[in-house]
Design an enzyme around this catalytic site. Sequence first.
Site, PDB file in Angstrom:
ATOM      1  N   CYS A   5      -1.808   6.577  -0.784  1.00  0.00           N
ATOM      2  CA  CYS A   5      -0.756   7.502  -0.359  1.00  0.00           C
ATOM      3  C   CYS A   5      -0.547   8.598  -1.398  1.00  0.00           C
ATOM      4  O   CYS A   5      -0.317   9.769  -1.073  1.00  0.00           O
ATOM      5  CB  CYS A   5       0.557   6.754  -0.129  1.00  0.00           C
ATOM      6  SG  CYS A   5       0.499   5.521   1.187  1.00  0.00           S
ATOM      7  N   CYS A  32       1.644   2.163  -2.573  1.00  0.00           N
ATOM      8  CA  CYS A  32       0.356   2.534  -1.946  1.00  0.00           C
ATOM      9  C   CYS A  32      -0.354   3.610  -2.763  1.00  0.00           C
ATOM     10  O   CYS A  32       0.044   4.781  -2.764  1.00  0.00           O
ATOM     11  CB  CYS A  32       0.616   3.009  -0.521  1.00  0.00           C
ATOM     12  SG  CYS A  32      -0.824   3.732   0.291  1.00  0.00           S
TER      13      CYS A  32
END
Length: 342
Positions: free
Chosen positions: A35, A32
């Site tokens: 993230c 991700c």
Amino acid sequence: MADISIITSPEQLAELIKTSTLLILDFHAIWCAPCKVVNPIFMKLAEKFASPGKIVFAKCDVDHNQQISKDLDVTVMPSFLVFSNGKLAERVQGANPVLLRTTLTKLMVEAQALDSGSSSTGTSSGVYWLGAELPKPYNNVTDQVDRKQLDLLNANSEFGAVKILFDESAPSKGAASSKGKEKDSGTEVAASRDWVESDTDEQLMLFIPFRSTVKIHTLQVTSLAPAPEHPDYDKDEDTPSRPKTIKIWVNPPHILSFEDGEGPATQEITLNPSDWDPKTGTISLPLKYVKFQSVSTLNIFFVDVENEDAEKIRIDRLRMIGEKGERKDMGKLEKIGDLSGE
């Protein structure tokens, strides 16, 4: 180096939720990219605020903990879930550095103030008190209430002012007294009356403006009025009661009159005695979500009471559960919705 717990099992997470005053949980994935954008912010906050057993930071890899992600309805990465005193208090989704820093810093500063005894609320129950669980995946948006422009009709001035309904602390009384009355007008008793009671009859009319447009999914009402079935219940007209019927209007430009309250509302709800939580005195009322999508103001009419012998109604706390929207200019408050019912 920040002290961060790595979640590896549902049992470990359950224990952290149980033993932490404030738990900030970061749901992420290695693949991700967003993230990675907000991770430095999360790490810096952990370095500054982490305190074992009190303010705890934890990371949960969604690929390694799929059941946890499913149980907590995590569908967006990153997602940050905050548990306060064992209950889900806040959910921040997506890589929004400003929102993440602002939300988490506010929560943790107030938690630290509470722990040091400098909290303005002066309660041991936690400044982000909720009387019931948050419905997934919604948040507590009560902080969006503009307390300076609140209005309340037929309130007894010997009890709390209208803004106490939205106080972030737990009600000062864990449960209502058996008789439900406060006869003593002494300073100590008066200062402890952190709830609202009606004055001349059992009705209250409340106007709630918001600092931003919000979507409201659930209304939580807390009333610590004694239940009629209590063995020591004092059957007296001065004994307050919980509400029975509530009428809600979306986006009125100002508070309605009691005469206006006789007309159709956006939603009318009858409360069942069995739906009140006996421990917290709270009832969760799901709203017709399609009707509450762009809310700038609410008008709530507490129409009547559960106990027919009572002539007073008591409300301790209100919580709005849903989603935050864009801030608005309160100097240009306008009617957005239709006051009429369906």
